[in-house]
Structure formats: C-alpha cells, structure tokens
Design an enzyme around this catalytic site. Structure first.
Site, PDB file in Angstrom:
ATOM      1  N   PHE A 140     -49.875 -31.356  12.732  1.00 33.94           N
ATOM      2  CA  PHE A 140     -51.059 -31.308  13.599  1.00 33.94           C
ATOM      3  C   PHE A 140     -51.141 -32.482  14.582  1.00 33.94           C
ATOM      4  O   PHE A 140     -51.910 -32.435  15.531  1.00 33.94           O
ATOM      5  CB  PHE A 140     -52.338 -31.279  12.750  1.00 33.94           C
ATOM      6  CG  PHE A 140     -52.357 -30.154  11.755  1.00 33.94           C
ATOM      7  CD1 PHE A 140     -52.596 -28.856  12.165  1.00 33.94           C
ATOM      8  CD2 PHE A 140     -52.111 -30.389  10.411  1.00 33.94           C
ATOM      9  CE1 PHE A 140     -52.602 -27.816  11.257  1.00 33.94           C
ATOM     10  CE2 PHE A 140     -52.116 -29.351   9.491  1.00 33.94           C
ATOM     11  CZ  PHE A 140     -52.358 -28.057   9.915  1.00 33.94           C
ATOM     12  N   GLY A 141     -50.370 -33.541  14.309  1.00 38.09           N
ATOM     13  CA  GLY A 141     -50.401 -34.707  15.195  1.00 38.09           C
ATOM     14  C   GLY A 141     -51.528 -35.654  14.825  1.00 38.09           C
ATOM     15  O   GLY A 141     -52.704 -35.355  15.049  1.00 38.09           O
ATOM     16  N   ASP A 173     -49.708 -33.874   7.869  1.00 40.32           N
ATOM     17  CA  ASP A 173     -50.688 -33.946   8.952  1.00 40.32           C
ATOM     18  C   ASP A 173     -50.114 -34.415  10.295  1.00 40.32           C
ATOM     19  O   ASP A 173     -50.433 -33.837  11.329  1.00 40.32           O
ATOM     20  CB  ASP A 173     -51.847 -34.867   8.551  1.00 40.32           C
ATOM     21  CG  ASP A 173     -52.808 -34.185   7.582  1.00 40.32           C
ATOM     22  OD1 ASP A 173     -52.880 -32.943   7.588  1.00 40.32           O
ATOM     23  OD2 ASP A 173     -53.488 -34.893   6.824  1.00 40.32           O
ATOM     24  N   CYS A 174     -49.310 -35.480  10.261  1.00 43.11           N
ATOM     25  CA  CYS A 174     -48.829 -36.018  11.547  1.00 43.11           C
ATOM     26  C   CYS A 174     -47.776 -35.088  12.152  1.00 43.11           C
ATOM     27  O   CYS A 174     -47.767 -34.863  13.354  1.00 43.11           O
ATOM     28  CB  CYS A 174     -48.253 -37.412  11.387  1.00 43.11           C
ATOM     29  SG  CYS A 174     -49.449 -38.622  10.792  1.00 43.11           S
ATOM     30  N   TYR A 186     -60.701 -33.996   6.626  1.00 34.64           N
ATOM     31  CA  TYR A 186     -60.683 -35.418   6.271  1.00 34.64           C
ATOM     32  C   TYR A 186     -60.647 -36.328   7.477  1.00 34.64           C
ATOM     33  O   TYR A 186     -60.021 -36.000   8.480  1.00 34.64           O
ATOM     34  CB  TYR A 186     -59.452 -35.735   5.420  1.00 34.64           C
ATOM     35  CG  TYR A 186     -59.741 -35.664   3.945  1.00 34.64           C
ATOM     36  CD1 TYR A 186     -60.540 -36.626   3.351  1.00 34.64           C
ATOM     37  CD2 TYR A 186     -59.229 -34.657   3.160  1.00 34.64           C
ATOM     38  CE1 TYR A 186     -60.826 -36.568   1.998  1.00 34.64           C
ATOM     39  CE2 TYR A 186     -59.515 -34.585   1.810  1.00 34.64           C
ATOM     40  CZ  TYR A 186     -60.311 -35.547   1.234  1.00 34.64           C
ATOM     41  OH  TYR A 186     -60.597 -35.490  -0.093  1.00 34.64           O
ATOM     42  N   HIS A 214     -53.201 -37.887  -1.392  1.00 35.52           N
ATOM     43  CA  HIS A 214     -53.023 -38.307   0.001  1.00 35.52           C
ATOM     44  C   HIS A 214     -51.900 -39.335  -0.007  1.00 35.52           C
ATOM     45  O   HIS A 214     -52.020 -40.350  -0.693  1.00 35.52           O
ATOM     46  CB  HIS A 214     -54.270 -39.014   0.548  1.00 35.52           C
ATOM     47  CG  HIS A 214     -55.518 -38.186   0.508  1.00 35.52           C
ATOM     48  ND1 HIS A 214     -55.967 -37.474   1.588  1.00 35.52           N
ATOM     49  CD2 HIS A 214     -56.415 -37.970  -0.484  1.00 35.52           C
ATOM     50  CE1 HIS A 214     -57.096 -36.856   1.266  1.00 35.52           C
ATOM     51  NE2 HIS A 214     -57.385 -37.132   0.013  1.00 35.52           N
ATOM     52  N   ASP A 261     -39.053 -57.448  12.253  1.00 34.34           N
ATOM     53  CA  ASP A 261     -37.987 -58.307  12.780  1.00 34.34           C
ATOM     54  C   ASP A 261     -38.464 -59.727  12.529  1.00 34.34           C
ATOM     55  O   ASP A 261     -39.203 -60.282  13.340  1.00 34.34           O
ATOM     56  CB  ASP A 261     -37.805 -58.103  14.296  1.00 34.34           C
ATOM     57  CG  ASP A 261     -36.985 -56.859  14.629  1.00 34.34           C
ATOM     58  OD1 ASP A 261     -36.534 -56.156  13.701  1.00 34.34           O
ATOM     59  OD2 ASP A 261     -36.793 -56.606  15.834  1.00 34.34           O
ATOM     60  N   VAL A 315     -58.181 -34.976  10.574  1.00 32.13           N
ATOM     61  CA  VAL A 315     -57.290 -33.837  10.473  1.00 32.13           C
ATOM     62  C   VAL A 315     -58.005 -32.793   9.629  1.00 32.13           C
ATOM     63  O   VAL A 315     -58.016 -32.882   8.410  1.00 32.13           O
ATOM     64  CB  VAL A 315     -55.935 -34.240   9.857  1.00 32.13           C
ATOM     65  CG1 VAL A 315     -54.901 -33.151  10.076  1.00 32.13           C
ATOM     66  CG2 VAL A 315     -55.440 -35.555  10.440  1.00 32.13           C
TER      67      VAL A 315
HETATM   68 CU   LIG Z   1     -58.996 -36.531  -0.983  1.00 28.16          CU
END
Ligand SMILES: [Cu+2]
Ligand SMILES: *[C@@H]1O[C@H](CO)[C@@H](O)[C@H](O)[C@H]1NC(C)=O
Ligand SMILES: *[C@@H]1O[C@H](CO)[C@@H](O)[C@H](O)[C@H]1NC(C)=O
Length: 637
Positions: free
Chosen positions: A286-287, A282-283, A370, A428, A437, A367
């Site tokens: 589609f971002g 998704d990222c 979902y 998912h 850090d 997205v």
């Molecule tokens: Cu699901």
C-alpha cells in the site's frame, strides 16, 4: 494585498523553472520535485502513451539512488562545492500487463534504462487501483443485496483489497453474524459529552523564541546534528547523511548514511476461511509514504514544529501532494540528560544536572485501520532513537457473543472487546533499513557476548563467578543474524580503522527494544513472504538494489526476493560497507482498552555512540535558558 503579491511571486518562479533549463535540486537526496515529476512524465510519454486506457500506469516513482561514492565525495567537498552526482528517477510502471523498470535521467531528459520485470510479485498498488477494486465490490449487486439484508447502509461500508485474487471472481454470502452496535464507539471530540477524562490542559511547552533548529532546503541542523530529510512514496520519511559535530576533532563525523522504514508485516492469527488471508505487507503493498497523513499542528506535533510536504506521482504520473506529511520539532519532556550529586566527599556537596532536549523528525502512516507514528529522535549525546507508536482502530470481526461465558468454540482467535466484537490476535513487525557509516563506509559488526566465568580459586577471595566480554567479529552475513534475548550480547557497529586516543575502535551500539520474533511456522505462506522477520537483526553487504526487506515486488510475492534470501548469499561483511536491518515487533493480543481507538503503544530501539567520542560529548552543555511568556494583563479603559 500581501497574499496577491505572494501569489504573483510564486507564479514568476514557477515560470522561470519551466521555461529555463532544468535546475537540479541542491542535494542529491532531495525528493523528486513537481517539475521533475512533470519532466519524467513528458520523457516517458515520448515512448509510451500514458493512462489506464493505454494500459500504462505509474506504480512507483522515486529517486534512483545515486552512486554512494559520488554522494560521499560531493558531501565531503568544501561547502559541497563538488559536482552533484547524476540525478535520475526510478520508475516502476505497468504497461500492457507487464511490469517495467524504467530509469529516467534528468540531464539528458531521456530513458536510460528500460527493463521488463520477470519473476514473482507485483508493484505497490496505487490509490486509484485500491479505489477501483473497492468500488467494484461496492457496486456488485449481490454484495449490495447482502448489505441491505443486514440492515446496513452501503455508504457506511468499507471494502478493502486483500491481495489474493484480483476482482470479483467469486461471491460467497456465508453467514449472518449479529452486528456489533456502534454504542460507545464515538471518538470525535466534537461529539463527545462530559464528564471528560483526566485533565491535561495545562501541560503545554511553548517556544516563545521559536525552535532551535534550522532548515535549509531539506537539510536540518540542530545542536550538534546535521541530517537530510526526504520523503519516498513507499518508505515515507527518509533520513540521510546524518552526522554529528565532534568538538574535539572540530568536524562533523558520519553516523547514518540512510535510514528509513523498509516494510511493515502484519499477519493475523485467525486461520478461518474468512480471515486466513489477512496478512499485510503495508509498505510494499500500500505504500507507507502513500498512506502517510497530513499532520495537525499542536496535536500531531507540538508548538514550534516545522512541517514539510510529501510530493509523489499518482498513477497517471502527475504529482500528488500530502501537505504537512512530516514534522520536525524539539522535544523537551522533562527528562534528564545527565546528573550527579556528589555526596561522598565530606563537607562538599555538588549537584549538577543537565535537562535533556532532543530533535524529532516524525511521520504518521495510516494504513487502513492502524496509525503508525514513526519518530527519528536525535540526541545531543549522539544517540539516535527510533520509535514506533501504534494507535488507531483494531481490525475486528463480528461474533454472536457479548460475554466470555457464551463462547462455544475452542478458540475465538482474539478477545471480546465490545458486544459481538472480537479484536483478532495479530503481530506488527516494523522493519527498518539502517545504512550505518560510522566515520566512513568500511565498518564491521561485533557481537560482544557477555559470558559467565568461574572466579579463580583463592583462599582470600570468596567470589565464585563474574562475567566478561567475548568479542566475536561477524565475518559473514550468516554470523550477523541475531535473535535477541537468546544470549547476553552487545551488538556494535565499529570502524576498525578508527580508534580513540585510548585505542578503542570507534563504534555505535544497538540498544534493542523488547524482542517479539515471529511465531508462525516457516512453511506458512505469510511467513515465507515475511521471512525477513526471522531474525531481529541482520547485517547485509551494502547493495543499492537491496532496500525493501520484502523484496522490490511485495504484492503477491512468494518470498524469493526477501532480506532472508539476500542473507543466504552469505557475503563477507568484515570491514565492508554494511547495512543493519532491525525489526520492531509487537505481538498484539487485543484488550478492551484498545477499543474503539487504541492508546498509543510504543516500542523501538536506540543507536548509541560506543567509544565514538573521547568522553561524554554533552559534558559542557549549557543550561537551558528559561523563558517565561509575559502574562496577559487585562487592560482597563
Ligand atoms: Cu495491533
Ligand atoms: C449504550 O451503552 C450505555 C453504557 O453501556 C448504556 O447505558 C446505553 O443504554 C447504551 N445505549 C444503547 C442505545 O444501546
Ligand atoms: C545486488 O542485489 C540484487 C538484488 O538482490 C542482486 O540481483 C545483485 O546480484 C546484487 N549484487 C551484488 C553484487 O551482490
């Protein structure tokens, strides 16, 4: 009148920015501003004619990560008075069928680097490209005919680019399934009719005195926490430079240099010709920022929430805005921070309770079908909880069945959730990049295994066994690949050069959520691309180019640039600047309650101080002041 004045004020300030020399935003991690996006476009326009006609499109525009040492020396200078690191933008563009990686420097207003990407994978699809691909299908005559044949209205049909071929290269109208009816699928409150469900109308927390946090630009200060919040078109909400105030040391101490969503991998489990390709990154495709949505006050975020917009470049380089894309709010959910009732001392009974309050930074990315609610929750005790809530609509397929007794196949790959409707099995996997850090950059990853031991034989002691910790320092990236649940172990990131008064290494411990590792075979194409889910936890050596677990180019990637590949370098990670990767996983076997919209399912993890403080850091927390709003009394004339 007031509005008019405001408008003219805004006009003046915009004029001032564009006419004078470029003003750098006050924080090195501030998201690119409208002015900066304009400048980028102007700089690039000098070299490349822009626009689809010229075959030049912007696929990704974000901050070029400044050198970490420069950011840290700026951050630690008194009142952040040191010189800001050079500010640059990183652009991925498509130019004449090629993918270019361009760096624009703001002070010199010039392209300082311009490379052509060679190798597999393609940049994120822009919204315009997704719409173009979709309309290609919706305009395609044979497709329209097939929709008409099914008695459907083309205006109500959704098409989605599935990242396999490109355009309409082939059309198959294979079979007609009985269409699921829309009966019982309404979810708009305005359309729903009584009787309504459980009554919740009185459960409201108000903050009559306003929220307890302060926002200065993009810096959030609340209780003992300070952090920076930003927005990236691929990651969505980004937290950086999160540090916590230590009362004993009288200073802020570093915890999280940067934390954000890196990828969401959603493979579906129907291997038929119509479904096998339905696996999303998704990222990367589609971002997760591009798909983030405007949050609604009082429902998406409670009363007292403060909202921030997300600004990014569209494919022509001009700015796009998602208003209210992030929110920040204090969460008081009736939890107990700590308590004790002392009952063991005769004649003395003491009860002390401190209610818990936390600060949440939230975004929701939708997205396709979902909706993912992503929360970063900061607790006064030093914990950072990351939670992902899944809701929205199932991806379903039509079947001829309305009842399980009618099923003729071995496997329908899901559950009948409504008449003629199967919710297809899927996973998912939500992967976070967490550049911890702990009190400085040089950290180590410790795996404290809890091992069972036989108790020493003794005539007087009947105990046979006990457990104790066996400490293992992860020397290399291979030592730090963790599959949760195989062993009882404590996972801690420590700073071996900082110790408490009692000699313990200061650290933060990972409290993982339930583990749901991948079940696809390693030779399966989706899993090769999604190999970053092969372990629940990974540690890699910090590298500013290794940010996206699925690779910089996730679209039609072939798995040669994933976190799994970087980890194969097996770099040394002891006492180094290290990055933790954590995947929140869900195996989703749909059930009827998930239809037509799914009640939020939540999972996540917690990063919790472990010998970081000298003692309970919230021991001296004062009680919450209870404020009651005056009741409105009707006035009589
Ligand atoms: Cu699901
Ligand atoms: C919709 O479903 C309800 C309850 O299952 C049923 O009573 C009703 O007749 C259905 N309506 C239509 C139009 O099928
Ligand atoms: C940093 O990461 C990039 C991308 O994986 C890689 O090409 C480069 O060699 C890495 N640098 C170091 C020093 O490992």
């Amino acid at each position: 009148m007031a509005q008019l004045q405001l408008t003219s004020l805004i006009f003046v300030s915009i004029f001032a920015i564009s006419s004078s020399s470029f003003i750098q935003p006050p924080h090195p991690f501030d998201p690119l501003t409208e002015t900066e996006l304009k400048l980028i476009r102007n700089v690039i326009k000098k070299t490349y004619p822009i626009g689809p006609k010229h075959r030049f499109t912007f696929q990704y525009v974000g901050l070029n990560e400044p050198d970490k040492s420069l950011v840290l020396s700026w951050h630690s200078s008194p009142h952040h008075s040191a010189k800001l690191p050079p500010r640059q933008a990183f652009i991925i563009a498509r130019e004449n069928g090629r993918t270019r990686e361009i760096v624009v420097d703001f002070s010199s207003r010039a392209i300082v680097s311009d490379k052509i990407h060679v190798g597999n994978g393609n940049p994120m699809l822009t919204t315009d490209e997704q719409e173009a691909a979709t309309s290609l299908v919706l305009k395609y005559k044979p497709f329209r005919e097939s929709i008409r044949k099914r008695g459907l209205n083309i205006l109500e049909v959704v098409a989605r680019p599935q990242r396999w071929d490109g355009s309409v290269t082939e059309f198959k109208d294979r079979f007609m399934a009985p269409l699921p009816k829309a009966n019982g699928t309404e979810f708009c409150i305005s359309e729903l009719k009584p009787p309504f469900g459980p009554a919740l109308q009185n459960a409201v927390v108000l903050q009559p005195n306003g929220p307890g946090f302060k926002i200065d630009g993009h810096i959030v200060r609340w209780a003992n926490w300070e952090f920076h919040i930003s927005f990236d078109v691929r990651a969505g909400l980004v937290i950086s430079l999160a540090s916590i105030f230590d009362m004993d040391m009288n200073k802020y101490r570093q915890v999280l240099y940067k934390g954000h969503l890196s990828e969401m991998f959603v493979p579906y489990m129907d291997p038929s010709a119509d479904w096998y390709f339905i696996n999303y990154l998704d990222c990367g495709e589609f971002g997760c920022g591009q798909c983030a949505v405007s949050l609604e006050p009082y429902t998406d975020c409670p009363a007292g929430a403060v909202f921030m917009d997300g600004i990014f470049a569209g494919q022509d380089g001009t700015h796009t805005k998602i208003s209210n894309v992030m929110c920040i709010f204090e969460k008081f959910a009736g939890d107990i921070m700590w308590r004790h009732t002392e009952t063991e001392v005769p004649g003395l009974e003491i009860t002390e309770v401190r209610p818990d309050v936390s600060l949440v930074a939230r975004m929701v990315t939708t997205v396709g079908n979902y909706d993912y609610i992503v929360d970063y929750e900061f607790k006064p005790s030093g914990s950072i909880k990351v939670e992902v809530g899944l809701t929205g609509v199932l991806e379903v397929k039509p079947v001829e069945y309305v009842h399980t007794s009618e099923i003729k196949e071995d496997d329908i790959h899901g559950t009948i959730v409504a008449d003629n409707t199967v919710g297809v099995n899927h996973d998912h996997f939500i992967t976070f990049r967490l550049d911890l850090d702990i009190d400085g950059t040089d950290n180590s990853f410790i795996r404290n295994e809890l091992v069972t031991k036989r108790a020493p034989k003794s005539a007087h002691i009947p105990r046979k066994s006990y457990w104790t910790t066996k400490r293992k320092i992860a020397k290399t990236e291979a030592d730090a690949r963790v599959k949760l649940g195989l062993k009882a172990e404590e996972l801690v990131v420590v700073n071996p050069n900082r110790r408490t008064k009692h000699g313990n290494e200061v650290g933060y411990r990972l409290f993982p959520g339930p583990s749901s590792g991948p079940l696809l075979t390693q030779d399966d194409y989706p899993q090769i691309r999604g190999a970053f889910t092969n372990y629940d936890v990974w540690i890699t050596l910090y590298n500013k180019s290794e940010v996206w677990a699925s690779g910089l180019y996730a679209d039609r990637s072939q798995g040669d640039d994933t976190l799994a590949v970087w980890s194969q370098r097996n770099r040394e990670i002891e006492e180094k600047d290290i990055v933790m990767w954590y995947t929140v996983g869900f195996h989703h076997v749909p059930c009827q309650e998930d239809f037509p919209t799914m009640p939020t399912l939540t999972s996540g993890f917690e990063l919790r101080p472990a010998n970081f403080f000298e003692q309970n850091p919230v021991l001296e927390t004062e009680l919450i002041k209870l404020t009651t709003t005056p009741k409105c009394t009707p006035t009589t004339n």
